[in-house]
Motif scaffolding. Structure first.
Motif, PDB file in Angstrom:
ATOM      1  N   THR A   1     -15.025   1.113   2.184  1.00  0.00           N
ATOM      2  CA  THR A   1     -14.652   2.427   1.679  1.00  0.00           C
ATOM      3  C   THR A   1     -15.555   3.485   2.310  1.00  0.00           C
ATOM      4  O   THR A   1     -16.752   3.262   2.488  1.00  0.00           O
ATOM      5  CB  THR A   1     -14.778   2.515   0.156  1.00  0.00           C
ATOM      6  OG1 THR A   1     -16.130   2.244  -0.214  1.00  0.00           O
ATOM      7  CG2 THR A   1     -13.849   1.516  -0.521  1.00  0.00           C
TER       8      THR A   1
ATOM      9  N   LEU B   1       0.828  -1.205   0.000  1.00  0.00           N
ATOM     10  CA  LEU B   1       0.000   0.000   0.000  1.00  0.00           C
ATOM     11  C   LEU B   1       0.863   1.255   0.000  1.00  0.00           C
ATOM     12  O   LEU B   1       0.590   2.220  -0.723  1.00  0.00           O
ATOM     13  CB  LEU B   1      -0.906   0.016   1.229  1.00  0.00           C
ATOM     14  CG  LEU B   1      -2.292  -0.604   1.146  1.00  0.00           C
ATOM     15  CD1 LEU B   1      -2.997  -0.443   2.477  1.00  0.00           C
ATOM     16  CD2 LEU B   1      -3.122   0.018   0.047  1.00  0.00           C
TER      17      LEU B   1
ATOM     18  N   VAL C   1      -6.783   7.301   0.705  1.00  0.00           N
ATOM     19  CA  VAL C   1      -6.560   7.198  -0.738  1.00  0.00           C
ATOM     20  C   VAL C   1      -6.983   8.493  -1.414  1.00  0.00           C
ATOM     21  O   VAL C   1      -8.025   9.060  -1.085  1.00  0.00           O
ATOM     22  CB  VAL C   1      -7.375   6.021  -1.331  1.00  0.00           C
ATOM     23  CG1 VAL C   1      -7.165   5.924  -2.835  1.00  0.00           C
ATOM     24  CG2 VAL C   1      -6.992   4.724  -0.653  1.00  0.00           C
TER      25      VAL C   1
ATOM     26  N   GLU D   1      -1.435   6.374  -5.098  1.00  0.00           N
ATOM     27  CA  GLU D   1      -2.709   6.922  -4.604  1.00  0.00           C
ATOM     28  C   GLU D   1      -2.766   7.051  -3.083  1.00  0.00           C
ATOM     29  O   GLU D   1      -3.697   7.647  -2.538  1.00  0.00           O
ATOM     30  CB  GLU D   1      -3.876   6.032  -5.053  1.00  0.00           C
ATOM     31  CG  GLU D   1      -4.071   5.934  -6.558  1.00  0.00           C
ATOM     32  CD  GLU D   1      -3.230   4.824  -7.198  1.00  0.00           C
ATOM     33  OE1 GLU D   1      -3.430   4.553  -8.392  1.00  0.00           O
ATOM     34  OE2 GLU D   1      -2.382   4.227  -6.490  1.00  0.00           O
ATOM     35  N   ILE D   2      -1.794   6.486  -2.383  1.00  0.00           N
ATOM     36  CA  ILE D   2      -1.850   6.409  -0.927  1.00  0.00           C
ATOM     37  C   ILE D   2      -1.168   7.609  -0.276  1.00  0.00           C
ATOM     38  O   ILE D   2       0.013   7.871  -0.497  1.00  0.00           O
ATOM     39  CB  ILE D   2      -1.200   5.105  -0.427  1.00  0.00           C
ATOM     40  CG1 ILE D   2      -2.046   3.903  -0.851  1.00  0.00           C
ATOM     41  CG2 ILE D   2      -1.030   5.123   1.087  1.00  0.00           C
ATOM     42  CD1 ILE D   2      -3.414   3.844  -0.217  1.00  0.00           C
TER      43      ILE D   2
ATOM     44  N   CYS E   1      -7.661  10.199  -5.246  1.00  0.00           N
ATOM     45  CA  CYS E   1      -7.846   9.925  -6.662  1.00  0.00           C
ATOM     46  C   CYS E   1      -8.419  11.165  -7.346  1.00  0.00           C
ATOM     47  O   CYS E   1      -8.990  12.043  -6.698  1.00  0.00           O
ATOM     48  CB  CYS E   1      -8.803   8.742  -6.876  1.00  0.00           C
ATOM     49  SG  CYS E   1      -8.163   7.159  -6.293  1.00  0.00           S
TER      50      CYS E   1
ATOM     51  N   TYR F   1      -8.709   1.951  -9.029  1.00  0.00           N
ATOM     52  CA  TYR F   1      -7.721   1.626  -7.995  1.00  0.00           C
ATOM     53  C   TYR F   1      -8.178   0.431  -7.155  1.00  0.00           C
ATOM     54  O   TYR F   1      -7.402  -0.492  -6.882  1.00  0.00           O
ATOM     55  CB  TYR F   1      -7.485   2.844  -7.103  1.00  0.00           C
ATOM     56  CG  TYR F   1      -6.585   2.551  -5.929  1.00  0.00           C
ATOM     57  CD1 TYR F   1      -5.240   2.265  -6.115  1.00  0.00           C
ATOM     58  CD2 TYR F   1      -7.094   2.532  -4.627  1.00  0.00           C
ATOM     59  CE1 TYR F   1      -4.413   1.967  -5.042  1.00  0.00           C
ATOM     60  CE2 TYR F   1      -6.276   2.236  -3.542  1.00  0.00           C
ATOM     61  CZ  TYR F   1      -4.941   1.954  -3.763  1.00  0.00           C
ATOM     62  OH  TYR F   1      -4.120   1.654  -2.713  1.00  0.00           O
TER      63      TYR F   1
ATOM     64  N   HIS G   1       1.928   2.562  -3.332  1.00  0.00           N
ATOM     65  CA  HIS G   1       0.944   2.978  -4.333  1.00  0.00           C
ATOM     66  C   HIS G   1       0.929   4.505  -4.451  1.00  0.00           C
ATOM     67  O   HIS G   1       0.903   5.209  -3.439  1.00  0.00           O
ATOM     68  CB  HIS G   1      -0.449   2.505  -3.953  1.00  0.00           C
ATOM     69  CG  HIS G   1      -0.617   1.018  -3.992  1.00  0.00           C
ATOM     70  ND1 HIS G   1      -1.782   0.384  -3.596  1.00  0.00           N
ATOM     71  CD2 HIS G   1       0.223   0.032  -4.395  1.00  0.00           C
ATOM     72  CE1 HIS G   1      -1.639  -0.924  -3.749  1.00  0.00           C
ATOM     73  NE2 HIS G   1      -0.437  -1.158  -4.229  1.00  0.00           N
TER      74      HIS G   1
END
Length: 333
Positions: free
Chosen positions: A319, A270, A292, A275-276, A294, A303, A273
């Protein structure tokens, strides 16, 4: 870690950013106290251009260099709290939590029915008082889920700008400050330290003369003490950014369950990534948390169905889109 889609002092007027803005912000993420002359040389522009551009961005609230503090270096315990309440009560409760000096990152998520925040407790006894007495008695709170932070895989001095920035490896190396050796042992703060950290928390580029005036120390003492606090892992430089500069418009919280044997592997994956913005192992009903970012919901779906789906031994993913940030690292918006 700091996160800011709309900084508290960002003007409401739309702000146009260009590549030099993004390169300057990336340079400041690498070394928040780098002289403008050094940044100008690396970016291939004049000192005056960099100084003028930084002043413009800072006055608009688009970027701030800040002195971050890791409270765990003082023995504090960090908790992620998920506070459930009726939609009509969520904002007043979130604002009440944001006014507390021990909270940060107070956000409304899940359509406004849940408040997520980070709470700092100084000891196990404080943790018990917080979780068993103080918060459940807050009016209109229907339930609280607590997750103690066991290990951060990404966050704190690791800022998302480092993933989104466009500087090449050579420029990054030229800007990178000398590594700070790790100093073991407890750190104790006095009144001078607290004044120093308070000023750096508002302006991480404050000059040594200004810091000396605030603390009553000499500039030499200020410089030495800042180095000591960084060596103990207490002080680090952070950057607060209007993320629209990098085309980011949505933040989502992920609560994941991972088989214990694969928790370290999944957390490290993670952290890599792009996006993290933050990732940590936690206690509680789930054992891995991530923030996250985006561009939009379509990118979030991509993702989740690619990078997250490929993580080892994931048994559950929840989420929670953030709809409003009420308080950031230390400031109520």
């Amino acid at each position: 870690m700091r996160w800011n889609l709309t900084p508290s002092n960002l003007c409401s007027v739309e702000f146009d950013y260009d590549e030099l803005d993004r390169r300057l912000v990336h340079a400041l993420q690498i070394d928040g106290r780098a002289p403008f002359s050094t940044i100008a040389e690396v970016l291939g522009v004049s000192d005056r251009t960099i100084a003028r551009r930084y002043a413009r961005l800072r006055s608009a609230g688009a970027v701030r260099v800040l002195g971050g503090v890791d409270p765990t270096a003082l023995g504090a315990i960090l908790w992620f709290l998920r506070v459930r309440c009726a939609p009509a009560a969520s904002l007043p409760v979130a604002e009440a939590l944001a006014r507390r000096p021990d909270t940060s990152w107070v956000s409304l998520s899940s359509g406004g029915t849940e408040i997520t925040c980070v709470v700092r407790t100084e000891s196990e006894a404080d943790s018990e008082a917080l979780l068993l007495a103080k918060l459940p008695r807050t009016p209109r709170v229907e339930g609280v889920t607590a997750h103690s932070v066991l290990h951060a895989f990404y966050g704190g001095p690791d800022n998302l700008v480092g993933k989104l920035g466009s500087l090449d490896a050579e420029a990054i190396e030229r800007l990178r400050p000398r590594p700070v050796p790790h100093r073991r042992g407890p750190v104790r703060l006095d009144d001078g330290d607290r004044k120093l950290l308070a000023l750096l928390a508002t302006d991480g580029r404050a000059g040594f003369e200004q810091l000396a005036a605030a603390t009553g120390w000499s500039p030499t003492t200020v410089r030495r003490r800042m180095t000591e606090l960084r060596e103990h892992g207490l002080l680090y430089l952070d950057i607060d950014v209007d993320w629209r500069m990098f085309g980011v418009n949505a933040r989502t919280l992920l609560w994941l369950s991972v088989a214990p044997a694969h928790l370290e592997e999944a957390g490290q994956a993670l952290a890599g990534h792009p996006e993290i913005a933050f990732a940590a192992a936690t206690t509680g009903p789930t054992n891995l948390y991530a923030s996250v970012v985006c561009t939009n919901q379509r990118e979030l779906y991509r993702y989740l169905t690619t990078r997250v789906a490929a993580l080892p031994a994931i048994t559950h993913v929840e989420t929670a889109p953030v709809i409003r940030t009420v308080k950031q690292a230390g400031n109520q918006t």
